[in-house]
Structures are given as C-alpha cells and as structure tokens.
Design a protein around this motif. Structure first.
Motif, PDB file in Angstrom:
ATOM      1  N   ALA A  41       3.628 -50.889 -34.120  1.00 53.78           N
ATOM      2  CA  ALA A  41       4.966 -51.238 -33.632  1.00 53.78           C
ATOM      3  C   ALA A  41       5.213 -50.623 -32.257  1.00 53.78           C
ATOM      4  O   ALA A  41       5.768 -51.280 -31.360  1.00 53.78           O
ATOM      5  CB  ALA A  41       6.020 -50.780 -34.631  1.00 53.78           C
ATOM      6  N   ALA A  42       4.793 -49.376 -32.071  1.00 55.24           N
ATOM      7  CA  ALA A  42       4.977 -48.712 -30.783  1.00 55.24           C
ATOM      8  C   ALA A  42       4.159 -49.389 -29.687  1.00 55.24           C
ATOM      9  O   ALA A  42       4.630 -49.564 -28.556  1.00 55.24           O
ATOM     10  CB  ALA A  42       4.593 -47.241 -30.894  1.00 55.24           C
ATOM     11  N   ALA A  82       2.215 -58.812 -29.070  1.00 50.92           N
ATOM     12  CA  ALA A  82       2.831 -59.485 -30.222  1.00 50.92           C
ATOM     13  C   ALA A  82       2.239 -60.876 -30.445  1.00 50.92           C
ATOM     14  O   ALA A  82       2.185 -61.356 -31.580  1.00 50.92           O
ATOM     15  CB  ALA A  82       4.338 -59.569 -30.046  1.00 50.92           C
ATOM     16  N   THR A 128      -3.289 -53.348 -33.582  1.00 51.61           N
ATOM     17  CA  THR A 128      -2.228 -54.359 -33.652  1.00 51.61           C
ATOM     18  C   THR A 128      -2.638 -55.642 -34.368  1.00 51.61           C
ATOM     19  O   THR A 128      -1.795 -56.507 -34.588  1.00 51.61           O
ATOM     20  CB  THR A 128      -1.719 -54.720 -32.241  1.00 51.61           C
ATOM     21  OG1 THR A 128      -2.793 -55.267 -31.469  1.00 51.61           O
ATOM     22  CG2 THR A 128      -1.131 -53.495 -31.547  1.00 51.61           C
ATOM     23  N   GLU A 180       2.375 -47.277 -38.030  1.00 52.19           N
ATOM     24  CA  GLU A 180       3.395 -46.755 -37.120  1.00 52.19           C
ATOM     25  C   GLU A 180       3.043 -47.010 -35.655  1.00 52.19           C
ATOM     26  O   GLU A 180       3.913 -47.321 -34.849  1.00 52.19           O
ATOM     27  CB  GLU A 180       3.605 -45.266 -37.372  1.00 52.19           C
ATOM     28  CG  GLU A 180       4.249 -45.012 -38.723  1.00 52.19           C
ATOM     29  CD  GLU A 180       4.753 -43.593 -38.891  1.00 52.19           C
ATOM     30  OE1 GLU A 180       5.216 -42.996 -37.895  1.00 52.19           O
ATOM     31  OE2 GLU A 180       4.688 -43.104 -40.026  1.00 52.19           O
ATOM     32  N   ARG A 187       3.249 -52.567 -29.577  1.00 59.02           N
ATOM     33  CA  ARG A 187       3.888 -53.845 -29.251  1.00 59.02           C
ATOM     34  C   ARG A 187       5.147 -53.634 -28.413  1.00 59.02           C
ATOM     35  O   ARG A 187       5.453 -54.442 -27.542  1.00 59.02           O
ATOM     36  CB  ARG A 187       4.201 -54.626 -30.522  1.00 59.02           C
ATOM     37  CG  ARG A 187       2.969 -55.183 -31.186  1.00 59.02           C
ATOM     38  CD  ARG A 187       3.323 -56.070 -32.380  1.00 59.02           C
ATOM     39  NE  ARG A 187       2.157 -56.262 -33.199  1.00 59.02           N
ATOM     40  CZ  ARG A 187       1.926 -55.647 -34.358  1.00 59.02           C
ATOM     41  NH1 ARG A 187       2.803 -54.806 -34.862  1.00 59.02           N
ATOM     42  NH2 ARG A 187       0.819 -55.883 -35.029  1.00 59.02           N
ATOM     43  N   ALA A 188       5.872 -52.556 -28.675  1.00 60.49           N
ATOM     44  CA  ALA A 188       7.058 -52.249 -27.873  1.00 60.49           C
ATOM     45  C   ALA A 188       6.662 -51.874 -26.447  1.00 60.49           C
ATOM     46  O   ALA A 188       7.331 -52.263 -25.482  1.00 60.49           O
ATOM     47  CB  ALA A 188       7.856 -51.121 -28.524  1.00 60.49           C
ATOM     48  N   GLN A 189       5.569 -51.134 -26.303  1.00 59.23           N
ATOM     49  CA  GLN A 189       5.100 -50.730 -24.975  1.00 59.23           C
ATOM     50  C   GLN A 189       4.522 -51.908 -24.200  1.00 59.23           C
ATOM     51  O   GLN A 189       4.630 -51.960 -22.973  1.00 59.23           O
ATOM     52  CB  GLN A 189       4.031 -49.642 -25.110  1.00 59.23           C
ATOM     53  CG  GLN A 189       4.540 -48.320 -25.610  1.00 59.23           C
ATOM     54  CD  GLN A 189       3.417 -47.331 -25.875  1.00 59.23           C
ATOM     55  OE1 GLN A 189       2.402 -47.299 -25.181  1.00 59.23           O
ATOM     56  NE2 GLN A 189       3.590 -46.491 -26.892  1.00 59.23           N
ATOM     57  N   HIS A 190       3.882 -52.852 -24.925  1.00 56.61           N
ATOM     58  CA  HIS A 190       3.201 -53.989 -24.295  1.00 56.61           C
ATOM     59  C   HIS A 190       3.526 -55.256 -25.081  1.00 56.61           C
ATOM     60  O   HIS A 190       2.782 -55.645 -25.991  1.00 56.61           O
ATOM     61  CB  HIS A 190       1.684 -53.751 -24.279  1.00 56.61           C
ATOM     62  CG  HIS A 190       1.299 -52.494 -23.570  1.00 56.61           C
ATOM     63  ND1 HIS A 190       1.305 -52.390 -22.197  1.00 56.61           N
ATOM     64  CD2 HIS A 190       0.935 -51.270 -24.045  1.00 56.61           C
ATOM     65  CE1 HIS A 190       0.943 -51.158 -21.856  1.00 56.61           C
ATOM     66  NE2 HIS A 190       0.720 -50.469 -22.965  1.00 56.61           N
ATOM     67  N   PRO A 191       4.638 -55.910 -24.763  1.00 52.62           N
ATOM     68  CA  PRO A 191       5.087 -57.077 -25.537  1.00 52.62           C
ATOM     69  C   PRO A 191       4.048 -58.197 -25.661  1.00 52.62           C
ATOM     70  O   PRO A 191       4.076 -58.943 -26.638  1.00 52.62           O
ATOM     71  CB  PRO A 191       6.334 -57.546 -24.788  1.00 52.62           C
ATOM     72  CG  PRO A 191       6.855 -56.300 -24.131  1.00 52.62           C
ATOM     73  CD  PRO A 191       5.623 -55.512 -23.751  1.00 52.62           C
TER      74      PRO A 191
END
Length: 124
Positions: free
Chosen positions: A55-56, A65, A16, A52, A58-62
């Motif tokens: 993004a996944a 970000a 990330t 890829e 960051r979506a799983q663990h905000p």
C-alpha cells in the motif's frame, strides 16, 4: 518526505504483485522489506510486511496500481513483460521507509501464525 533509497523495479513489483520478479529472489525481496520496515525480518514475516509495504509503495508511486504481470504465462514471457515495464518506468524506483511499522518478535509472530492456521474453518 523522508530519505529514500533506489530499488530495482523488479523488487518493488515483487511486493505489489503476486509474482516474485526480483532477479535476486527472496534476497532482493527481503532487502526491500527490511529497508521499508527498518526491521530484520525472518522469511515468515515477509507476508505481513509485504501487505503493509504494498500500500505504501502504491501511494509513493501511483503507476504501480495499474502495473500487473500477465497471468498464466511461462517465465520467459513473464520476464519479457518485466523488461518492457522497466523500459516504460525505469529500472530503479526510489522508496521511502514506512512511518508506522509495528515490530513483532519473530518467534512470537511465528507462533501466532501457527495458531491461526490451526483454527477451524466454518463453511458459510
């Protein structure tokens, strides 16, 4: 949510952020990317997979970000930052695999990368 597996925060941050923070280097990064993609990736495939997977993750663990290592510091300071991040967020992060990874044959993907690199650039 599908089954998850715990990975070191340092490995996750290696996907990330631009820094390779995994304590196992490319091996740790590869293990995470292989798990998330369900593939047996070659190193030249890591960049596409990381794009890829980032993004996944960051979506799983905000919280990921907003978690960025300082720029322009030496390794000891970078690893000191990592230790503080692990204290704040835990040393392990549960990760779910991607639902829509597109497998590409490694040799074909390498050929595509070489062809893209050969394309002439156009100045704006």
């Amino acid at each position: 949510m599908s089954e998850t597996r715990a990975f070191p925060l340092a490995d996750v941050l290696s996907v990330t952020t631009p820094a390779l923070l995994s304590r196992r280097g490319m091996e740790g990064l590869g293990e995470l990317l292989n798990y998330m993609t369900g593939d047996d990736l070659k190193r030249w495939q890591f960049l596409r997979a990381a794009d890829e997977c980032a993004a996944a993750l960051r979506a799983q663990h905000p919280f990921l970000a907003d978690l960025h290592p300082p720029q322009g510091v030496d390794k000891p300071d970078l690893y000191a930052w990592l230790v503080e991040a692990e204290r704040a967020h835990g040393g392990l992060v549960r990760v779910a695999p991607l639902a829509d990874w597109k497998h590409q044959e490694p040799i074909a993907e390498l050929g595509d990368r070489i062809e893209l690199a050969k394309l002439p650039t156009v100045e704006p």
